[in-house]
Design a protein around this motif. Sequence first.
Motif, short mmCIF file in Angstrom:
data_model
loop_
_atom_site.label_atom_id
_atom_site.label_comp_id
_atom_site.label_asym_id
_atom_site.label_seq_id
_atom_site.Cartn_x
_atom_site.Cartn_y
_atom_site.Cartn_z
N ARG A 5 15.27 -2.56 -20.23
CA ARG A 5 15.76 -2.71 -18.86
C ARG A 5 15.18 -1.58 -18.00
O ARG A 5 14.80 -1.81 -16.86
N LEU A 6 15.15 -0.39 -18.55
CA LEU A 6 14.61 0.76 -17.84
C LEU A 6 13.13 0.51 -17.56
O LEU A 6 12.65 0.79 -16.45
N ALA A 7 12.41 -0.03 -18.54
CA ALA A 7 11.00 -0.31 -18.37
C ALA A 7 10.81 -1.36 -17.28
O ALA A 7 9.90 -1.28 -16.45
N GLN A 8 11.70 -2.38 -17.30
CA GLN A 8 11.61 -3.43 -16.28
C GLN A 8 11.93 -2.86 -14.90
O GLN A 8 11.29 -3.23 -13.91
N ASP A 9 12.88 -1.97 -14.79
CA ASP A 9 13.23 -1.36 -13.50
C ASP A 9 12.07 -0.50 -12.99
O ASP A 9 11.75 -0.51 -11.78
N ILE A 10 11.47 0.25 -13.94
CA ILE A 10 10.34 1.11 -13.56
C ILE A 10 9.18 0.22 -13.10
O ILE A 10 8.53 0.49 -12.09
N ALA A 12 9.37 -2.87 -11.93
CA ALA A 12 9.73 -3.51 -10.67
C ALA A 12 9.58 -2.51 -9.53
O ALA A 12 9.08 -2.85 -8.45
N SER A 13 10.02 -1.29 -9.78
CA SER A 13 9.93 -0.25 -8.75
C SER A 13 8.46 0.04 -8.47
O SER A 13 8.06 0.20 -7.31
N ALA A 14 7.63 0.12 -9.51
CA ALA A 14 6.20 0.40 -9.35
C ALA A 14 5.51 -0.75 -8.60
O ALA A 14 4.67 -0.54 -7.73
N GLU A 15 5.88 -1.98 -8.98
CA GLU A 15 5.29 -3.14 -8.30
C GLU A 15 5.69 -3.16 -6.83
O GLU A 15 4.89 -3.47 -5.95
N SER A 16 6.95 -2.82 -6.56
CA SER A 16 7.43 -2.79 -5.19
C SER A 16 6.68 -1.72 -4.40
O SER A 16 6.25 -1.94 -3.26
N ALA A 18 3.77 -0.41 -5.19
CA ALA A 18 2.37 -0.82 -5.09
C ALA A 18 2.21 -1.86 -3.99
O ALA A 18 1.23 -1.84 -3.21
N GLY A 19 3.12 -2.78 -3.87
CA GLY A 19 3.08 -3.79 -2.82
C GLY A 19 3.15 -3.17 -1.44
O GLY A 19 2.44 -3.57 -0.51
N GLU A 20 4.03 -2.15 -1.31
CA GLU A 20 4.14 -1.46 -0.02
C GLU A 20 2.85 -0.71 0.30
O GLU A 20 2.38 -0.70 1.44
N ILE A 21 2.28 -0.05 -0.74
CA ILE A 21 1.03 0.71 -0.54
C ILE A 21 -0.09 -0.26 -0.16
O ILE A 21 -0.87 0.02 0.75
N ILE A 22 -0.14 -1.39 -0.86
CA ILE A 22 -1.18 -2.39 -0.55
C ILE A 22 -0.98 -2.93 0.85
O ILE A 22 -1.94 -3.06 1.62
N ALA A 23 0.25 -3.23 1.23
CA ALA A 23 0.54 -3.75 2.58
C ALA A 23 0.16 -2.71 3.63
O ALA A 23 -0.45 -3.04 4.67
N GLU A 24 0.51 -1.44 3.35
CA GLU A 24 0.17 -0.36 4.28
C GLU A 24 -1.34 -0.20 4.36
O GLU A 24 -1.90 0.00 5.45
N ALA A 25 -2.04 -0.30 3.22
CA ALA A 25 -3.50 -0.17 3.18
C ALA A 25 -4.15 -1.31 3.95
O ALA A 25 -5.12 -1.12 4.69
N LYS A 26 -3.60 -2.54 3.75
CA LYS A 26 -4.15 -3.68 4.50
C LYS A 26 -3.95 -3.49 6.00
O LYS A 26 -4.83 -3.79 6.80
N LYS A 27 -2.76 -2.99 6.36
CA LYS A 27 -2.44 -2.76 7.77
C LYS A 27 -3.41 -1.72 8.34
O LYS A 27 -3.94 -1.87 9.43
N GLU A 28 -3.63 -0.63 7.58
CA GLU A 28 -4.53 0.43 8.03
C GLU A 28 -5.97 -0.09 8.09
O GLU A 28 -6.71 0.21 9.01
N ALA A 29 -6.39 -0.89 7.11
CA ALA A 29 -7.73 -1.46 7.08
C ALA A 29 -7.94 -2.36 8.29
O ALA A 29 -9.00 -2.34 8.93
#
Length: 186
Positions: A5-10, A12-16, A18-29
């Motif tokens: 569960r901890l691995a899944q939370d980590i 999920a948190s990492a994916e979330s 990463a998604g924000e970083i990718i969205a921010e990177a796309k926005k900046e690009a």
Amino acid sequence: MALERLAQDILASAESEAGEIIAEAKKEAKSILDEAKARAKSILDSSESQSNKEANQISKEIVASARQSNQKEILVAQKTELDMAYEMAKTKLSDASLKGRASLLKHLLSEAKKVGEGKMVLRPTAIDRSALEDASKDYSLGEEVDGMGGFILEAADGSISFDYRFDGLLEEAWSTLLPKITGELF
């Protein structure tokens, strides 16, 4: 399971994250790309505007140069025509059979009588020598002078002379009447 569960939370948190970083990177690009496009358009517009100005300037200079060239050709042609007219007048005046030549010489002699005082010598042109011998009884005839016609009247001591040759009279009349002649011809 708690580990799972901890691995899944980590994960999920990492994916979330990463998604924000990718969205921010796309926005900046997208922002960088839009800015680059705006700069490129500005440079293109500026270059196009500058090119148009330069093309218009070159066009004006070419037109001005062509006009100047045309004006020069017109002036050269007009000068040629005036020179030909002058030469034609000289040719006519140099012709011994010129209509009215005798009366012109008589008129010049009467003008010469008005200015010539004392003992004067009449120096005729070769073409008019015989006509002037008959018409100028008041003067002694001197040596011939060069010219298209007419004579030079000078004092016996050479101190003063009056030029009644056709050459000088034509030149004086030509200079005086040149604006009128030009107006008539052109």
